[in-house]
Design a protein around this motif. Structure first.
Motif, short mmCIF file in Angstrom:
data_model
loop_
_atom_site.label_atom_id
_atom_site.label_comp_id
_atom_site.label_asym_id
_atom_site.label_seq_id
_atom_site.Cartn_x
_atom_site.Cartn_y
_atom_site.Cartn_z
N ASP A 1 0.97 -1.16 0.34
CA ASP A 1 -0.19 -0.29 0.23
C ASP A 1 0.75 1.08 -0.09
O ASP A 1 0.99 2.07 1.31
CB ASP A 1 -0.83 -0.05 1.44
CG ASP A 1 -2.08 -0.94 0.90
OD1 ASP A 1 -2.05 -1.71 0.26
OD2 ASP A 1 -2.25 -1.59 2.50
N ARG B 1 3.23 7.29 2.50
CA ARG B 1 2.87 6.39 3.39
C ARG B 1 3.17 5.09 2.60
O ARG B 1 2.72 4.43 2.05
CB ARG B 1 1.82 6.75 3.55
CG ARG B 1 0.91 6.06 5.28
CD ARG B 1 -0.17 4.72 3.70
NE ARG B 1 -0.98 4.10 5.61
CZ ARG B 1 -0.72 2.50 5.25
NH1 ARG B 1 -0.38 2.60 3.99
NH2 ARG B 1 -1.79 2.26 5.66
N THR C 1 2.54 0.24 4.45
CA THR C 1 2.23 -0.61 5.18
C THR C 1 3.35 -1.30 5.56
O THR C 1 3.72 -1.96 4.57
CB THR C 1 1.01 -1.04 5.13
OG1 THR C 1 -0.07 -0.16 4.66
CG2 THR C 1 1.20 -2.51 6.16
N ASP D 1 4.99 -4.67 7.20
CA ASP D 1 5.13 -5.86 7.34
C ASP D 1 5.57 -6.62 7.96
O ASP D 1 6.28 -7.75 7.97
CB ASP D 1 4.06 -6.67 5.85
CG ASP D 1 2.72 -6.68 5.10
OD1 ASP D 1 2.00 -6.15 5.86
OD2 ASP D 1 2.55 -6.30 4.06
N PRO E 1 1.60 -5.71 11.14
CA PRO E 1 1.43 -4.38 10.28
C PRO E 1 1.32 -2.78 10.75
O PRO E 1 0.90 -3.10 11.68
CB PRO E 1 0.12 -4.16 9.25
CG PRO E 1 -0.62 -4.91 9.94
CD PRO E 1 0.15 -5.85 10.84
N ALA F 1 1.51 1.32 9.38
CA ALA F 1 1.53 1.86 9.25
C ALA F 1 3.11 2.77 9.44
O ALA F 1 3.01 4.24 10.50
CB ALA F 1 -0.08 2.69 9.17
N GLU G 1 -5.97 7.54 8.77
CA GLU G 1 -5.23 6.44 8.68
C GLU G 1 -6.18 4.88 9.44
O GLU G 1 -6.22 5.26 10.16
CB GLU G 1 -4.10 6.38 9.78
CG GLU G 1 -2.93 4.90 9.40
CD GLU G 1 -3.00 4.40 8.12
OE1 GLU G 1 -3.27 3.08 8.13
OE2 GLU G 1 -2.76 5.11 7.30
N LEU H 1 -4.81 2.37 10.01
CA LEU H 1 -4.55 0.63 10.90
C LEU H 1 -4.28 1.71 12.39
O LEU H 1 -4.22 3.04 12.31
CB LEU H 1 -2.97 0.84 10.12
CG LEU H 1 -2.26 -0.32 8.72
CD1 LEU H 1 -1.69 -0.12 8.38
CD2 LEU H 1 -3.41 -1.43 9.11
N VAL I 1 0.91 3.69 14.00
CA VAL I 1 0.96 4.30 13.51
C VAL I 1 2.88 4.87 13.93
O VAL I 1 2.46 5.03 14.98
CB VAL I 1 0.21 5.85 12.95
CG1 VAL I 1 1.01 6.42 12.26
CG2 VAL I 1 -1.33 4.65 12.60
#
Length: 312
Positions: A168, A182, A184, A186, A191, A193, A229, A231, A234
């Motif tokens: 992403d 920005r 993600t 993993d 995950p 951000a 956002e 997620l 962050v």
């Protein structure tokens, strides 16, 4: 015959006492200082930690004047400064987390980008956020970071390198050209951000004063992206061209927590690298716990790199 008694009054003693009270009020009410004239409020807040120098200066003047009134009045700015920054004087680093990030404005005029890349790789960070990447220097970073950081964004100017897969990946439109990205990350812990941003530059000129309008607008757009956002974990990092104390950056800084404030030692000043006096490079977080925060040695850039170890 002069008795040598300590004076309790006197015109100059009262002036020193008045200056001490004014200093304390400026510190305590810094968030209310207006920016209507040349953005002087933001300029004052940028160097707010240095207002503590008024305390020994005023105390020295009170001693010279032998004024008890002035000496007592100096307690006011001392208390105000400690209430703002006393926590920064302690070492809050507490070990190593499971996710380390580094952010660095590498300086497009950096004379040796390969050496800078090697120094950043040696940090062992999971993610590197690099700002002010020039097209000329990019091949050197790609070459030096390829082995340790197989995943990267392909954005211009601001880029991410990661030991973990990036998904992403997208530019964040905070300015007409790419100054934020920005992705993600993993991680083995799930995950996260991660945002890397380089807010607009500021200038101090006699005609315009402290010019911050473009930076403040970019901060507002970055804040909108962070608010949206999805997620819960962050990390936002980069060159903010402003300090955490600057209230005009509150739209973004108010959404997040400073890793340096929570888990650093001292102020962590980053600019200029030769003699740092302000921290304009930030690592801000939400949904994760900062464990340690620090600056890395100079790399040839005019900024110092900043690092934080986080617990996911």
């Amino acid at each position: 015959m002069r008795t040598g008694r300590i004076r309790t009054g006197g015109g100059r003693g009262r002036l020193i006492a008045a200056a001490a009270v004014c200093s304390a009020l400026l510190m305590a009410l810094h968030a209310w200082l207006p920016n209507g004239v040349a953005n002087l409020g933001s300029l004052f807040q940028t160097f707010l930690p240095w207002t503590g120098l008024s305390v020994p200066l005023l105390l020295a003047l009170a001693t010279v004047r032998r004024s008890r009134l002035a000496a007592v009045a100096v307690l006011a700015p001392a208390v105000a400064w400690v209430s703002l920054f006393g926590g920064m004087l302690t070492d809050k680093r507490s070990g190593t987390g499971n996710f380390t990030v580094v952010s660095h404005n590498v300086d497009e005029e950096n004379p040796d980008p390969a050496r800078t890349a090697r120094a950043l790789a040696a940090s062992g960070a999971d993610v590197l956020a690099l700002e002010e990447m020039s097209s000329k220097a990019t091949p050197a970073y790609e070459r030096e970071l390829a082995a340790g950081y197989p995943y990267r964004s392909d954005t211009l100017g601001v880029r991410l390198w990661s030991k973990h897969p990036l998904t992403d990946v997208q530019a964040v439109p905070i300015m007409p050209w790419t100054r934020a990205v920005r992705a993600t990350v993993d991680t083995p812990g799930g995950p996260v951000a991660v945002y890397a941003a380089h807010l607009a530059s500021v200038r101090v000129t006699p005609a315009a004063g402290f010019t911050t309008a473009q930076r403040n607008d970019a901060a507002g757009k970055l804040a909108a992206a962070v608010r949206a956002e999805p997620l819960p974990r962050v990390v936002v990092m980069g060159d903010f061209n402003g300090t955490a104390e600057d209230s005009t950056l509150e739209p973004v800084t108010g959404l997040l927590r400073s890793a340096q404030r929570e888990a650093g030692a001292g102020f962590g000043f980053t600019w200029p690298a030769s003699f740092p006096v302000v921290r304009i490079d930030q690592i801000l977080v939400k949904g994760v716990s900062p464990v340690s925060s620090w600056t890395l040695p100079a790399t040839g850039s005019d900024h110092l790199p900043v690092a934080a170890s986080l617990r996911l």
